[in-house]
Design a protein around this motif. Structure first.
Motif, PDB file in Angstrom:
ATOM      1  N   GLN A  60       0.827  -1.215   0.000  1.00  0.00           N
ATOM      2  CA  GLN A  60       0.000   0.000   0.000  1.00  0.00           C
ATOM      3  C   GLN A  60       0.858   1.259   0.000  1.00  0.00           C
ATOM      4  N   ARG A  61       2.138   1.137   0.357  1.00  0.00           N
ATOM      5  CA  ARG A  61       3.081   2.273   0.339  1.00  0.00           C
ATOM      6  C   ARG A  61       4.223   1.995  -0.641  1.00  0.00           C
ATOM      7  N   LEU A  62       3.926   1.191  -1.630  1.00  0.00           N
ATOM      8  CA  LEU A  62       4.936   0.807  -2.634  1.00  0.00           C
ATOM      9  C   LEU A  62       6.233   0.325  -1.956  1.00  0.00           C
ATOM     10  N   CYS A 117      10.089  -0.727  -4.609  1.00  0.00           N
ATOM     11  CA  CYS A 117      10.348   0.012  -3.365  1.00  0.00           C
ATOM     12  C   CYS A 117      10.419   1.503  -3.681  1.00  0.00           C
ATOM     13  N   ALA A 118       9.699   2.304  -2.886  1.00  0.00           N
ATOM     14  CA  ALA A 118       9.669   3.770  -3.110  1.00  0.00           C
ATOM     15  C   ALA A 118      10.625   4.501  -2.166  1.00  0.00           C
ATOM     16  N   GLY A 119      11.667   3.790  -1.685  1.00  0.00           N
ATOM     17  CA  GLY A 119      12.669   4.455  -0.845  1.00  0.00           C
ATOM     18  C   GLY A 119      12.144   4.717   0.557  1.00  0.00           C
ATOM     19  N   GLN A 120      12.623   5.795   1.142  1.00  0.00           N
ATOM     20  CA  GLN A 120      12.217   6.135   2.506  1.00  0.00           C
ATOM     21  C   GLN A 120      10.717   6.411   2.570  1.00  0.00           C
ATOM     22  N   ASP A 121      10.056   5.872   3.597  1.00  0.00           N
ATOM     23  CA  ASP A 121       8.642   6.196   3.807  1.00  0.00           C
ATOM     24  C   ASP A 121       8.566   7.630   4.333  1.00  0.00           C
ATOM     25  N   LEU A 122       8.025   8.509   3.503  1.00  0.00           N
ATOM     26  CA  LEU A 122       8.031   9.932   3.859  1.00  0.00           C
ATOM     27  C   LEU A 122       7.020  10.266   4.942  1.00  0.00           C
ATOM     28  N   SER A 123       6.118   9.334   5.236  1.00  0.00           N
ATOM     29  CA  SER A 123       5.194   9.606   6.342  1.00  0.00           C
ATOM     30  C   SER A 123       5.929   9.568   7.687  1.00  0.00           C
ATOM     31  N   GLU A 124       7.163   9.042   7.692  1.00  0.00           N
ATOM     32  CA  GLU A 124       7.968   9.062   8.926  1.00  0.00           C
ATOM     33  C   GLU A 124       8.747  10.367   9.060  1.00  0.00           C
ATOM     34  N   ARG A 125       8.608  11.251   8.094  1.00  0.00           N
ATOM     35  CA  ARG A 125       9.347  12.522   8.131  1.00  0.00           C
ATOM     36  C   ARG A 125       8.382  13.674   8.339  1.00  0.00           C
ATOM     37  N   ASN A 126       8.695  14.534   9.284  1.00  0.00           N
ATOM     38  CA  ASN A 126       7.852  15.702   9.498  1.00  0.00           C
ATOM     39  C   ASN A 126       8.707  16.960   9.406  1.00  0.00           C
ATOM     40  N   GLY A 177      13.799   6.608  -5.376  1.00  0.00           N
ATOM     41  CA  GLY A 177      14.662   6.996  -4.266  1.00  0.00           C
ATOM     42  C   GLY A 177      15.627   5.875  -3.907  1.00  0.00           C
ATOM     43  N   ALA A 178      15.773   5.638  -2.615  1.00  0.00           N
ATOM     44  CA  ALA A 178      16.703   4.591  -2.176  1.00  0.00           C
ATOM     45  C   ALA A 178      16.324   3.236  -2.753  1.00  0.00           C
ATOM     46  N   GLY A 179      15.062   3.068  -3.126  1.00  0.00           N
ATOM     47  CA  GLY A 179      14.620   1.804  -3.731  1.00  0.00           C
ATOM     48  C   GLY A 179      15.425   1.453  -4.975  1.00  0.00           C
ATOM     49  N   GLY A 237       3.156  -6.551  -4.640  1.00  0.00           N
ATOM     50  CA  GLY A 237       2.263  -5.553  -5.231  1.00  0.00           C
ATOM     51  C   GLY A 237       2.832  -4.948  -6.497  1.00  0.00           C
ATOM     52  N   ARG A 238       2.419  -3.719  -6.798  1.00  0.00           N
ATOM     53  CA  ARG A 238       2.791  -3.136  -8.095  1.00  0.00           C
ATOM     54  C   ARG A 238       4.114  -2.379  -8.080  1.00  0.00           C
ATOM     55  N   GLY A 239       4.751  -2.278  -6.903  1.00  0.00           N
ATOM     56  CA  GLY A 239       6.023  -1.557  -6.842  1.00  0.00           C
ATOM     57  C   GLY A 239       7.124  -2.434  -6.278  1.00  0.00           C
ATOM     58  N   PRO A 275      20.927  11.588  -4.181  1.00  0.00           N
ATOM     59  CA  PRO A 275      20.826  10.134  -4.065  1.00  0.00           C
ATOM     60  C   PRO A 275      21.795   9.583  -3.014  1.00  0.00           C
ATOM     61  N   ASP A 276      21.240   8.707  -2.166  1.00  0.00           N
ATOM     62  CA  ASP A 276      22.072   8.045  -1.157  1.00  0.00           C
ATOM     63  C   ASP A 276      22.076   6.548  -1.437  1.00  0.00           C
ATOM     64  N   SER A 277      22.336   5.752  -0.424  1.00  0.00           N
ATOM     65  CA  SER A 277      22.379   4.292  -0.573  1.00  0.00           C
ATOM     66  C   SER A 277      23.333   3.891  -1.693  1.00  0.00           C
ATOM     67  N   ALA A 322      21.949  10.957  10.419  1.00  0.00           N
ATOM     68  CA  ALA A 322      21.884   9.939  11.475  1.00  0.00           C
ATOM     69  C   ALA A 322      21.092   8.734  10.986  1.00  0.00           C
ATOM     70  N   ASN A 323      20.036   9.006  10.224  1.00  0.00           N
ATOM     71  CA  ASN A 323      19.226   7.903   9.701  1.00  0.00           C
ATOM     72  C   ASN A 323      19.993   7.086   8.660  1.00  0.00           C
ATOM     73  N   ILE A 324      20.751   7.802   7.837  1.00  0.00           N
ATOM     74  CA  ILE A 324      21.577   7.109   6.827  1.00  0.00           C
ATOM     75  C   ILE A 324      22.610   6.220   7.538  1.00  0.00           C
TER      76      ILE A 324
HETATM   77  O1  T3D Z   1      14.855  10.428   5.085  1.00  0.00           O
HETATM   78  C1  T3D Z   1      15.936   9.856   5.152  1.00  0.00           C
HETATM   79  O2  T3D Z   1      16.164   9.026   6.047  1.00  0.00           O
HETATM   80  C2  T3D Z   1      16.967  10.088   4.089  1.00  0.00           C
HETATM   81  C3  T3D Z   1      16.964   8.949   3.163  1.00  0.00           C
HETATM   82  C4  T3D Z   1      16.226   9.007   2.060  1.00  0.00           C
HETATM   83  C5  T3D Z   1      16.116   7.867   1.113  1.00  0.00           C
HETATM   84  C6  T3D Z   1      15.014   8.099   0.104  1.00  0.00           C
HETATM   85  O3  T3D Z   1      14.577   7.132  -0.470  1.00  0.00           O
HETATM   86  S1  T3D Z   1      14.461   9.678  -0.200  1.00  0.00           S
HETATM   87  C7  T3D Z   1      13.243   9.422  -1.484  1.00  0.00           C
HETATM   88  C8  T3D Z   1      11.913   9.021  -0.918  1.00  0.00           C
HETATM   89  N1  T3D Z   1      11.016   8.541  -1.957  1.00  0.00           N
HETATM   90  C9  T3D Z   1      10.405   9.322  -2.780  1.00  0.00           C
HETATM   91  O4  T3D Z   1      10.549  10.532  -2.785  1.00  0.00           O
HETATM   92  C10 T3D Z   1       9.431   8.663  -3.732  1.00  0.00           C
HETATM   93  C11 T3D Z   1       8.022   9.140  -3.431  1.00  0.00           C
HETATM   94  N2  T3D Z   1       7.050   8.442  -4.283  1.00  0.00           N
HETATM   95  C12 T3D Z   1       6.838   8.799  -5.541  1.00  0.00           C
HETATM   96  O5  T3D Z   1       7.450   9.690  -6.100  1.00  0.00           O
HETATM   97  C13 T3D Z   1       5.745   8.068  -6.252  1.00  0.00           C
HETATM   98  O6  T3D Z   1       4.916   7.431  -5.299  1.00  0.00           O
HETATM   99  C14 T3D Z   1       6.266   6.999  -7.241  1.00  0.00           C
HETATM  100  C15 T3D Z   1       6.915   7.693  -8.432  1.00  0.00           C
HETATM  101  C16 T3D Z   1       7.255   6.048  -6.575  1.00  0.00           C
HETATM  102  C17 T3D Z   1       5.074   6.140  -7.743  1.00  0.00           C
HETATM  103  O7  T3D Z   1       4.059   6.997  -8.212  1.00  0.00           O
HETATM  104  P1  T3D Z   1       2.607   6.397  -8.494  1.00  0.00           P
HETATM  105  O8  T3D Z   1       1.790   7.503  -9.082  1.00  0.00           O
HETATM  106  O9  T3D Z   1       2.731   5.145  -9.265  1.00  0.00           O
HETATM  107  O10 T3D Z   1       2.033   5.976  -7.064  1.00  0.00           O
HETATM  108  P2  T3D Z   1       1.512   6.918  -5.891  1.00  0.00           P
HETATM  109  O11 T3D Z   1       0.037   7.123  -6.037  1.00  0.00           O
HETATM  110  O12 T3D Z   1       2.360   8.147  -5.784  1.00  0.00           O
HETATM  111  O13 T3D Z   1       1.845   6.012  -4.606  1.00  0.00           O
HETATM  112  C18 T3D Z   1       0.956   4.982  -4.176  1.00  0.00           C
HETATM  113  C19 T3D Z   1       0.797   5.127  -2.673  1.00  0.00           C
HETATM  114  O14 T3D Z   1       2.076   4.936  -2.079  1.00  0.00           O
HETATM  115  C20 T3D Z   1       0.367   6.533  -2.296  1.00  0.00           C
HETATM  116  O15 T3D Z   1      -0.438   6.429  -1.144  1.00  0.00           O
HETATM  117  P3  T3D Z   1      -2.029   6.729  -1.213  1.00  0.00           P
HETATM  118  O16 T3D Z   1      -2.183   8.095  -1.787  1.00  0.00           O
HETATM  119  O17 T3D Z   1      -2.571   5.664  -2.122  1.00  0.00           O
HETATM  120  O18 T3D Z   1      -2.482   6.609   0.209  1.00  0.00           O
HETATM  121  C21 T3D Z   1       1.668   7.194  -1.945  1.00  0.00           C
HETATM  122  O19 T3D Z   1       1.518   8.264  -1.035  1.00  0.00           O
HETATM  123  C22 T3D Z   1       2.411   6.060  -1.299  1.00  0.00           C
HETATM  124  N3  T3D Z   1       3.868   6.276  -1.379  1.00  0.00           N
HETATM  125  C23 T3D Z   1       4.635   6.210  -2.459  1.00  0.00           C
HETATM  126  N4  T3D Z   1       5.897   6.476  -2.143  1.00  0.00           N
HETATM  127  C24 T3D Z   1       5.921   6.709  -0.814  1.00  0.00           C
HETATM  128  C25 T3D Z   1       4.621   6.588  -0.325  1.00  0.00           C
HETATM  129  N5  T3D Z   1       4.307   6.794   0.959  1.00  0.00           N
HETATM  130  C26 T3D Z   1       5.322   7.118   1.783  1.00  0.00           C
HETATM  131  N6  T3D Z   1       6.600   7.257   1.360  1.00  0.00           N
HETATM  132  C27 T3D Z   1       6.944   7.049   0.091  1.00  0.00           C
HETATM  133  N7  T3D Z   1       8.233   7.146  -0.301  1.00  0.00           N
END
Ligand code: T3D
Length: 262
Positions: free
Chosen positions: A23-25, A62-71, A112-114, A58-60, A143-145, A82-84
């Motif tokens: 549900q969070r890719l 990995c979308a990297g860091q779960d951004l709902s853990e970031r405020n 992202g990290a995915g 599921g359909r993904g 980009p990290d990782s 520190a998280n890295i």
């Molecule tokens: O913070 C640190 O510790 C530093 C380290 C960082 C490492 C990182 O990885 S930073 C990068 C974090 N990731 C992203 O920025 C990617 C965010 N996601 C996206 O850009 C898009 O979701 C995708 C391009 C991957 C896919 O797009 P799409 O249109 O196919 O799907 P969607 O509708 O955006 O996502 C589906 C659901 O997954 C959606 O939830 P909802 O609306 O159905 O309730 C979306 O919010 C959720 N989701 C996707 N990526 C993340 C996520 N939720 C939390 N965190 C995510 N990264």
């Protein structure tokens, strides 16, 4: 082993680690980091795994860091470093240092990290419909990782820089054409293809697989002289394995070798 955010199993010498928050890719939370670490550490010794398959549910992928853990509004200062230090860097080290070949099956979008976690694996295959997105710059990060280390080495600095600065998606076929991944496979054939690849690696000479990955990784910072010495030392070690003796015997007897991973 039972986990909340991943599926992990070991059967017929194949370990399978499935990121399981569809549900969070399959974005990484602290819990997922902890669980992946436990699973990977269980493959260090005392098991009969000869290959690890990493994929997502599921359909993904990995979308990297779960951004709902970031405020970002939080009064408390964010220390992403520190998280890295605590999670992403140890994850990449665990993956790259595992004593068995690691196949990553990118079943859908990687962001992202995915992306960089996938690229840290030894063999990367992807569904043709999958996309790779260095999305960090979209949220003001780099980009990290190990992305800035691995990606330019795979596809060159020009392409790596542009992908990282634009955050443009790269489709799997283009990623394979550029040498970023091993293969892009038609969606319908993907699972069967991955299965056949991991089953093949599960009966390969495991110590040779590990020597190959270690030698290739070391080559990116080694001199030619150092690398020649490394090859000699590894070959000496492999020449003393059961699998080498079996390989040569099987060749002479015109039969398929029965490697045991020792
Ligand atoms: O913070 C640190 O510790 C530093 C380290 C960082 C490492 C990182 O990885 S930073 C990068 C974090 N990731 C992203 O920025 C990617 C965010 N996601 C996206 O850009 C898009 O979701 C995708 C391009 C991957 C896919 O797009 P799409 O249109 O196919 O799907 P969607 O509708 O955006 O996502 C589906 C659901 O997954 C959606 O939830 P909802 O609306 O159905 O309730 C979306 O919010 C959720 N989701 C996707 N990526 C993340 C996520 N939720 C939390 N965190 C995510 N990264």
């Amino acid at each position: 082993m039972q986990f909340e955010t991943i599926l992990f199993s070991l059967e017929a010498s194949v370990a399978r680690l499935v990121l399981n928050r569809p549900q969070r890719l399959n974005a990484f939370t602290v819990t997922m980091h902890h669980e992946v670490a436990v699973a990977l550490d269980s493959l260090l010794d005392g098991h009969d795994a000869r290959v690890l398959l990493l994929t997502g549910s599921g359909r993904g992928f990995c979308a990297g860091q779960d951004l709902s853990e970031r405020n970002p509004e939080s009064a408390e200062a964010l220390d992403l470093g520190a998280n890295i230090d605590a999670f992403y860097n140890p994850l990449i080290k665990r993956l790259t240092e595992l004593p068995l070949p690691v196949v990553c099956a990118v079943n859908g979008v990687a962001a992202g990290a995915g992306v960089n976690i996938a690229l840290a694996c030894d063999i990367v295959v992807a569904r043709k419909s999958a996309q790779f997105i260095q999305s960090f710059a979209n949220i003001g990060l780099l980009p990290d990782s190990a992305g800035t280390w691995i990606l330019p080495r795979l596809i060159g600095p020009a392409r790596a820089t542009a992908l990282m600065m634009t955050g443009d998606p790269l489709n799997a076929a283009q990623a394979a054409d550029w040498g970023m991944i091993w293969q892009a496979i038609d969606d319908e054939a993907f699972e069967e293809h991955v299965e056949s690849l991991v089953r093949r690696l599960a009966v390969a000479p495991t110590r040779a697989m590990v020597a190959i990955k270690n030698a290739i990784k070391a080559s990116s910072t080694a001199s030619l002289a150092d690398q020649l010495d490394r090859e000699r030392d590894l070959q000496r070690m492999l020449g003393r394995t059961e699998d080498y003796r079996e390989g040569v015997s099987a060749f002479k007897e015109k039969r398929k070798p029965n490697f045991v991973g020792r």
